[in-house]
Design an enzyme around this catalytic site. Structure first.
Site, PDB file in Angstrom:
ATOM      1  N   GLY A   1       2.048   7.921  -1.606  1.00 31.82           N
ATOM      2  CA  GLY A   1       2.638   9.092  -1.961  1.00 31.82           C
ATOM      3  C   GLY A   1       3.331   9.668  -0.990  1.00 31.82           C
ATOM      4  O   GLY A   1       4.356  10.586  -1.306  1.00 31.82           O
ATOM      5  N   GLY A   2       3.561   9.327   0.311  1.00 28.68           N
ATOM      6  CA  GLY A   2       4.342   9.764   1.446  1.00 28.68           C
ATOM      7  C   GLY A   2       5.675   9.075   1.503  1.00 28.68           C
ATOM      8  O   GLY A   2       6.048   7.987   0.856  1.00 28.68           O
ATOM      9  N   VAL A   3       6.472   9.506   2.451  1.00 26.12           N
ATOM     10  CA  VAL A   3       7.826   8.956   2.422  1.00 26.12           C
ATOM     11  C   VAL A   3       7.740   7.758   3.066  1.00 26.12           C
ATOM     12  O   VAL A   3       8.286   6.482   2.619  1.00 26.12           O
ATOM     13  CB  VAL A   3       8.671   9.968   3.141  1.00 26.12           C
ATOM     14  CG1 VAL A   3      10.036   9.127   3.619  1.00 26.12           C
ATOM     15  CG2 VAL A   3       8.970  11.159   2.720  1.00 26.12           C
ATOM     16  N   ASP A   4       6.962   7.572   4.157  1.00 30.67           N
ATOM     17  CA  ASP A   4       6.816   6.086   4.941  1.00 30.67           C
ATOM     18  C   ASP A   4       6.603   4.850   4.055  1.00 30.67           C
ATOM     19  O   ASP A   4       7.623   3.906   3.957  1.00 30.67           O
ATOM     20  CB  ASP A   4       5.934   6.040   5.925  1.00 30.67           C
ATOM     21  CG  ASP A   4       6.505   7.093   7.178  1.00 30.67           C
ATOM     22  OD1 ASP A   4       7.754   7.440   7.093  1.00 30.67           O
ATOM     23  OD2 ASP A   4       5.645   7.536   8.064  1.00 30.67           O
ATOM     24  N   SER A   5       5.468   5.201   3.349  1.00 30.14           N
ATOM     25  CA  SER A   5       5.219   3.842   2.358  1.00 30.14           C
ATOM     26  C   SER A   5       6.207   3.775   1.284  1.00 30.14           C
ATOM     27  O   SER A   5       6.450   2.444   0.813  1.00 30.14           O
ATOM     28  CB  SER A   5       3.677   4.126   1.723  1.00 30.14           C
ATOM     29  OG  SER A   5       3.594   5.279   1.214  1.00 30.14           O
TER      30      SER A   5
ATOM     31  N   LEU B   1      -4.927   3.426  -2.584  1.00 33.88           N
ATOM     32  CA  LEU B   1      -6.447   3.220  -2.598  1.00 33.88           C
ATOM     33  C   LEU B   1      -6.993   4.904  -2.622  1.00 33.88           C
ATOM     34  O   LEU B   1      -6.666   5.638  -2.073  1.00 33.88           O
ATOM     35  CB  LEU B   1      -6.493   2.816  -0.935  1.00 33.88           C
ATOM     36  CG  LEU B   1      -5.937   1.652  -0.803  1.00 33.88           C
ATOM     37  CD1 LEU B   1      -6.398   1.071   1.060  1.00 33.88           C
ATOM     38  CD2 LEU B   1      -6.309   0.612  -1.780  1.00 33.88           C
TER      39      LEU B   1
ATOM     40  N   LEU C   1       0.856  -1.127   0.016  1.00 26.87           N
ATOM     41  CA  LEU C   1       0.085  -0.028  -0.040  1.00 26.87           C
ATOM     42  C   LEU C   1       0.839   1.130  -0.142  1.00 26.87           C
ATOM     43  O   LEU C   1       1.774   1.397   0.896  1.00 26.87           O
ATOM     44  CB  LEU C   1      -0.876   0.200   1.228  1.00 26.87           C
ATOM     45  CG  LEU C   1      -1.912  -0.970   1.285  1.00 26.87           C
ATOM     46  CD1 LEU C   1      -2.747  -1.275   2.594  1.00 26.87           C
ATOM     47  CD2 LEU C   1      -2.834  -0.709   0.223  1.00 26.87           C
TER      48      LEU C   1
ATOM     49  N   CYS D   1     -10.237   2.809   9.864  1.00 25.98           N
ATOM     50  CA  CYS D   1      -9.921   2.672   8.311  1.00 25.98           C
ATOM     51  C   CYS D   1      -9.021   1.503   8.291  1.00 25.98           C
ATOM     52  O   CYS D   1      -8.889   0.862   7.356  1.00 25.98           O
ATOM     53  CB  CYS D   1      -9.128   4.026   8.210  1.00 25.98           C
ATOM     54  SG  CYS D   1      -8.547   4.160   6.566  1.00 25.98           S
TER      55      CYS D   1
ATOM     56  N   GLY E   1       3.311   1.151   5.264  1.00 25.01           N
ATOM     57  CA  GLY E   1       4.378   2.039   6.068  1.00 25.01           C
ATOM     58  C   GLY E   1       4.063   2.304   7.294  1.00 25.01           C
ATOM     59  O   GLY E   1       4.691   3.418   8.013  1.00 25.01           O
TER      60      GLY E   1
ATOM     61  N   CYS F   1      -7.276  12.189   4.811  1.00 29.95           N
ATOM     62  CA  CYS F   1      -6.890  12.503   3.541  1.00 29.95           C
ATOM     63  C   CYS F   1      -8.359  13.113   2.926  1.00 29.95           C
ATOM     64  O   CYS F   1      -8.254  14.074   2.031  1.00 29.95           O
ATOM     65  CB  CYS F   1      -6.374  11.441   2.681  1.00 29.95           C
ATOM     66  SG  CYS F   1      -6.396  11.787   1.108  1.00 29.95           S
TER      67      CYS F   1
END
Length: 492
Positions: A85-89, A108, A82, A176, A200, A277
């Site tokens: 668009g963030g750094v962690d994932s 998603l 999953l 979620c 992430g 989000c």
């Protein structure tokens, strides 16, 4: 499907509900970064992972120490990752790729239904998807977009609306994870042959060895206890947990940022996302007003019954809240709510009274091992996300079916911010055992609201109150304005 929420005054055990099953169509998947020559349902025809596993950063001894939570010792696995668009994932994806696994990324799409179309321009999903695609393109990882708008609305957003309407304070992040990321999404890819699903999250899952597959998987705290997200994962089922990998569970947050630079990720300098989000730049109060509406009510001082002002509806406030009251002479805090009469009680002495909020009830338990813990007298718990724990004990309440659907929880220290509707997660050492929904805290541990305030709250015609009183500057020491014999709980 509307969620059935576990609350004392409308008791329906949420933990017993099955995850919603959806009939997914291929149209719900939008393929980006396709990997030729697959022209049919691409997930079922892949090139070997060894051919693509090391096209970017070579696996080195320096990188190897970050792969402990990525199953590097396993033969190449097929992993659905999953990405947001963030750094962690993005770092999680690259670690799994570096460990030699065959990865497919999934984004998603969960924004609102058609009546929210005017809000879409405010939601950052387009930018998120742009970064997700760029990260995947670096190492030739295919990316799928999965549309889960209706599922998100039915299982998370509707839950938020109903809980706030009932005067409770929900936690959408827990739901979620349980019902969307590792619920509806797992249903959507169930027949595609993936060995694991990864994200992430900062958490650590310990899976049993091959010769102990009947043993449960275990959820443990991440190495970064400040960033740790086991609280948000505490309501998962064992069947969900067995399918999950969290590559960042062994890595501190600052190291994740350094890895993003090492991998030269396109989003390496991107700030961490905050909030939910689907709201984008819309304020949460605007969202609540749109769906629950506004109904004028009064604000009363808990200790005196003084009429201080008006509000737009009790559902805009939660216990312990200090922002948004717009009262002079503060700080003022929300200390109680009268849901029936739409009255908010406030005080400037929120942290002054001896309020022993150490006892509360929890229901709708979900234990990660599928059974309650063997001992319940020496546990730890979290009542919100963060690094803080309380020592606690559980006293299970056995009902007619012989099962413990609820429990009385006693924590070691006072907590002024307990709120019905939030989750309490339970731990034994580093191991997360599961969680339940806070139903109530005992009346004699509530903030003391004087009889005059309670009587005013029950008045049918509140226009008789006239204008709000002129608020005086807070005295240096709390003034006893209600005789102790008058103090009563809001529910009396």
């Amino acid at each position: 499907m509307m969620l059935r929420v576990a609350v004392r005054w409308n008791w329906k055990p949420m933990a017993s509900l099955p995850l919603t099953t959806f009939a997914y169509k291929q149209q719900q998947f939008h393929t980006l970064n396709p990997r030729p020559p697959c022209r049919t349902f691409r997930l079922l025809c892949r090139t070997s992972s060894s051919a693509v596993a090391h096209t970017s950063l070579p696996l080195s001894a320096d990188l190897n120490r970050y792969l402990r939570c990525s199953m590097p010792q396993s033969s190449p696995l097929r992993v659905a990752v999953l990405v947001s668009g963030g750094v962690d994932s993005s770092v999680a994806l690259r670690l799994l790729h570096a460990a030699g696994h065959s990865c497919t990324a999934f984004y998603l799409k969960i924004w609102f239904q058609e009546d929210f179309e005017n809000f879409w321009s405010e939601c950052p999903w387009e930018e998120d998807l742009k970064y997700a695609k760029a990260v995947c393109s670096q190492v030739d990882v295919p990316l799928e977009v999965v549309h889960l708008t209706d599922e998100y609305w039915n299982n998370v957003v509707s839950y938020l609306i109903e809980e706030y309407s009932s005067g409770r304070t929900p936690n959408p992040d827990v739901l979620c994870n349980t019902r969307i990321k590792f619920g509806a999404f797992l249903d959507a890819i169930g027949g595609m042959g993936f060995d694991y699903v990864a994200s992430g999250h900062y958490a650590n899952v310990i899976h049993p060895c091959a010769d102990g597959m009947n043993e449960p998987s275990v959820l443990e705290l991440s190495q970064d206890t400040v960033k740790d997200q086991t609280y948000f994962l505490s309501h998962l089922s064992q069947s969900q947990l067995k399918q999950l990998l969290f590559p960042l569970g062994c890595i501190p947050k600052d190291e994740v940022r350094r890895l993003a630079t090492k991998f030269d990720l396109p989003n390496k300098d991107r700030k961490d996302s905050q909030g939910i989000c689907f709201l984008g730049k819309i304020r949460f109060s605007e969202f609540v007003a749109r769906h629950i509406g506004e109904r004028e009510g009064i604000i009363l001082e808990a200790e005196t019954g003084d009429f201080l002002g008006k509000h737009r509806g009790f559902w805009f406030y939660t216990i312990g809240q200090r922002q948004g009251l717009r009262l002079p002479g503060g700080p003022w805090y929300v200390v109680e709510k009268d849901v029936k009469n739409n009255v908010v009680f406030v005080s400037r002495n929120y942290f002054s009274f001896d309020k022993r909020r150490r006892v509360f009830r929890v229901g709708s338990f979900k234990w990660l091992s599928e059974v309650p813990p063997g001992q319940t007298s020496q546990l730890q718990c979290k009542v919100r996300h963060g690094p803080g724990f309380y020592d606690c004990s559980l006293q299970m309440e056995v009902e007619g079916d012989g099962q413990g659907h609820s429990a009385v929880v006693r924590i070691s220290e006072d907590d002024q911010g307990l709120a019905a509707g939030q989750f309490a997660a339970f731990y034994e050492g580093r191991r997360c055992l599961g969680s339940g929904v806070i139903l109530e805290f005992w009346d004699d541990h509530s903030f003391p609201v004087c009889t005059k305030a309670l009587e005013i709250a029950r008045m049918e015609d509140k226009s008789m109150l006239g204008n709000p009183v002129k608020i005086k500057v807070k005295p240096d020491s709390p003034q006893e304005v209600c005789d102790s014999a008058e103090l009563a709980s809001k529910t009396s």
